[in-house]
Motif scaffolding. Structure first.
Motif, PDB file in Angstrom:
ATOM      1  N   PHE A   4     -48.103 -36.717  -1.704  1.00 22.65           N
ATOM      2  CA  PHE A   4     -47.763 -36.571  -3.454  1.00 22.65           C
ATOM      3  C   PHE A   4     -48.434 -37.231  -4.809  1.00 22.65           C
ATOM      4  O   PHE A   4     -48.599 -36.636  -5.583  1.00 22.65           O
ATOM      5  CB  PHE A   4     -46.764 -37.525  -3.567  1.00 22.65           C
ATOM      6  N   PHE A   5     -49.916 -37.969  -4.237  1.00 18.81           N
ATOM      7  CA  PHE A   5     -50.312 -38.791  -4.648  1.00 18.81           C
ATOM      8  C   PHE A   5     -51.478 -38.096  -4.535  1.00 18.81           C
ATOM      9  O   PHE A   5     -52.753 -38.780  -5.587  1.00 18.81           O
ATOM     10  CB  PHE A   5     -50.401 -40.403  -4.662  1.00 18.81           C
ATOM     11  N   GLN A   6     -52.018 -37.178  -3.932  1.00 19.57           N
ATOM     12  CA  GLN A   6     -53.463 -36.217  -3.372  1.00 19.57           C
ATOM     13  C   GLN A   6     -54.480 -37.889  -2.803  1.00 19.57           C
ATOM     14  O   GLN A   6     -55.152 -38.006  -3.844  1.00 19.57           O
ATOM     15  CB  GLN A   6     -54.111 -35.779  -4.646  1.00 19.57           C
ATOM     16  N   LEU A   7     -54.343 -39.005  -2.180  1.00 22.91           N
ATOM     17  CA  LEU A   7     -54.831 -40.125  -2.390  1.00 22.91           C
ATOM     18  C   LEU A   7     -56.688 -39.911  -1.781  1.00 22.91           C
ATOM     19  O   LEU A   7     -57.153 -40.103  -1.911  1.00 22.91           O
ATOM     20  CB  LEU A   7     -54.144 -41.854  -0.924  1.00 22.91           C
ATOM     21  N   LYS A   8     -56.431 -38.892  -0.825  1.00 28.48           N
ATOM     22  CA  LYS A   8     -57.720 -38.074  -0.140  1.00 28.48           C
ATOM     23  C   LYS A   8     -58.442 -37.291  -1.684  1.00 28.48           C
ATOM     24  O   LYS A   8     -59.698 -37.958  -1.352  1.00 28.48           O
ATOM     25  CB  LYS A   8     -57.401 -37.306   1.075  1.00 28.48           C
ATOM     26  N   GLU A   9     -57.698 -36.608  -2.854  1.00 30.06           N
ATOM     27  CA  GLU A   9     -58.717 -36.017  -3.089  1.00 30.06           C
ATOM     28  C   GLU A   9     -59.321 -37.091  -4.324  1.00 30.06           C
ATOM     29  O   GLU A   9     -60.536 -36.826  -4.352  1.00 30.06           O
ATOM     30  CB  GLU A   9     -57.858 -35.410  -3.843  1.00 30.06           C
ATOM     31  N   GLY A 371     -51.224 -42.324  -9.219  1.00 32.11           N
ATOM     32  CA  GLY A 371     -49.555 -43.365  -9.765  1.00 32.11           C
ATOM     33  C   GLY A 371     -49.277 -44.071  -8.394  1.00 32.11           C
ATOM     34  O   GLY A 371     -48.058 -44.862  -9.139  1.00 32.11           O
ATOM     35  N   LEU A 372     -49.521 -44.282  -7.524  1.00 31.20           N
ATOM     36  CA  LEU A 372     -49.448 -45.160  -6.908  1.00 31.20           C
ATOM     37  C   LEU A 372     -49.496 -46.558  -7.587  1.00 31.20           C
ATOM     38  O   LEU A 372     -48.878 -47.280  -7.208  1.00 31.20           O
ATOM     39  CB  LEU A 372     -49.679 -45.049  -5.339  1.00 31.20           C
TER      40      LEU A 372
END
Length: 486
Positions: A4-9, A371-372
């Motif tokens: 959802f937050f696309q952490l890796k990207e 956004g996390l």
């Protein structure tokens, strides 16, 4: 959550984002105590303002987290709350209900600016040099706030330089009876180093050393660890006040019961109903809404531009997509929409204009990129309503070092400015250094715009200046002149 937050990207992890969110929370948590102190002077119930501050901050930050997915937090703006109290209510004579109604119109005006091309045009019109200057200037501003909060700076004013006390004109030699709430002084104020024998100041210095050492050692969560360790060290030093843990006034039930006084007051008969009852007040009402809106808009734009590009949160691709697209599709457009939505909700809850907090840079400096980070901050503010005593024991001496360190990091934006070129150096100086010293992002932007125009006109490059810069500068000047006459 990672998807959802696309952490890796975004090159981050759940742990980093949560630590960043906690860092932002501790850096700005003072607002839940300071805002009620300021707004309650207008007659608003203190506990009601506390709860409205918590709710508007949490909801506004949640919108940023879940809709815009950016690591910023929102809360009632410092400066805007003082303007609400000392100018709108005390000087202009409006009731706090009428002032809340004007805050509501401020949010609506910001909404119109955001969903139309106006805000997009403003951002596009700012030269790249000024964008870097704004970023570095926010660093100066943040570091200055940190130094002041650490009490590493103290100020002395001679009696002949004092202009007003408690919002009343002051004449040298006049005795003041009762408590002194505010003092306005002229240019004779002298800054000095704080007293290092003061336990509070000493704790702040210890916290700064700890935080810098952790940062240099590249310890993950260095800023948050620094806040926690400094708070613990402050217990035997007598700075961390544990009495807040047993303070009965810091309770959820008392605050929630008073919220009904301010909730919806802007829309009631004493708010909107009373605000427009007297046509003779219409001009000053419009000027007040304009002043609120101008400050809120440029504080937010300055924060996003100044921090977003350097950190990679708002990329050049985002800005290009915003220029070429329509609607609210990019992260920055969604973030701007979240900002004005929070102001509208804040007015309904019962607080002064909500804006994107520059202290968000503390979390960004700790590695927050999505956004996390904001979600963590928002949850912490919601928990604050239930666990206020625990939060209240964190002293300002523990959070001040975080602001100083983040300010240092942000000042690297100055490296992108050609200081040997006076055309760039003059507006960059006023957009950055003046921003910190005037204690206002919007004032710094106004000064930068003005001297950008001056340098270009002097060089015969008047056509280079974007019409938006001209129009905005004129509006700033008119605003300053009018507010100076009030």
């Amino acid at each position: 959550m990672e998807k959802f937050f696309q952490l890796k990207e975004n090159g981050t992890t759940v742990g980093t984002e949560i630590a960043a969110g906690l860092t932002t929370f501790f850096a700005m948590s003072y607002i839940i105590f300071v805002n009620p102190q300021i707004l309650s002077l207008t007659g608003m119930p203190t506990q009601a303002v506390f709860m409205s501050t918590v709710l508007s901050t949490a909801v506004g930050t949640l919108i940023l987290a879940l809709y815009a997915k950016v690591p910023y937090a929102q809360a009632p703006g410092m400066g805007l709350n003082a303007f609400f109290t000392y100018t709108v209510v005390f000087a202009l004579g409006f009731t706090w209900q009428e002032a809340l109604a004007m805050v509501l119109f401020t949010g609506l005006a910001g909404l119109v600016i955001t969903i139309t091309p106006i805000r997009k045009m403003i951002i596009r019109s700012i030269p790249e040099t000024l964008q870097h200057a704004i970023g570095g200037g926010i660093g100066v501003f943040i570091a200055y706030i940190g130094l002041k909060n650490a009490q590493l700076l103290q100020f002395t004013s001679e009696s002949q330089d004092i202009i007003a006390v408690n919002n009343e004109p002051y004449t040298m030699g006049t005795e003041i009876s009762g408590a002194v709430n505010t003092v306005v002084t002229g240019g004779g104020i002298i800054p000095e180093m704080g007293n290092l024998m003061n336990p509070y100041v000493l704790l702040a210095v210890i916290g700064l050393i700890i935080t810098l050492a952790l940062m240099i050692a590249k310890v993950k969560g260095a800023i948050l660890i620094g806040i926690i360790l400094t708070t613990i060290i402050g217990i035997p030093m007598g700075v961390t006040d544990l009495s807040g843990l047993t303070n009965s006034s810091n309770s959820f039930s008392s605050a929630f019961s008073e919220l009904g006084t301010t909730f919806g007051a802007a829309l009631g008969s004493e708010g909107l109903g009373s605000l427009f009852a007297d046509p003779s007040r219409y001009p000053i009402i419009l000027i007040t809404i304009f002043a609120f809106t101008l400050t809120d808009v440029f504080d937010t734009i300055g924060t996003f531009i100044g921090t977003g590009r350097k950190s990679g949160i708002f990329t050049l691709e985002d800005e290009k997509a915003m220029d070429e697209g329509s609607g609210l599709n990019t992260k920055m457009e969604k973030a701007l929409f979240a900002d004005v939505t929070a102001t509208i909700l804040g007015a309904i809850f019962g607080t002064s204009p909500v804006t994107t907090f520059v202290e968000s840079t503390a979390g960004i400096g700790a590695g927050g990129r999505t956004g996390l980070t904001s979600l963590t901050t928002a949850v912490m503010f919601l928990l604050t309503a239930l666990f206020t005593p625990i939060i209240s024991i964190v002293p300002g001496a523990a959070t001040a070092p975080a602001l100083i360190v983040v300010g240092i990091l942000m000042m690297s934006a100055f490296a992108e400015i050609d200081w040997n070129n006076i055309e760039e150096a003059v507006p960059a100086f006023f957009a950055s250094i003046f921003m910190g010293l005037s204690y206002s992002i919007s004032y710094g932007i106004a000064a930068g715009f003005l001297f950008y125009i001056v340098t270009k006109v002097a060089k015969g490059k008047i056509k280079v200046v974007h019409p938006i810069i001209w129009a905005t500068t004129v509006l700033f000047i008119v605003n300053f002149l009018v507010m100076g006459m009030i």
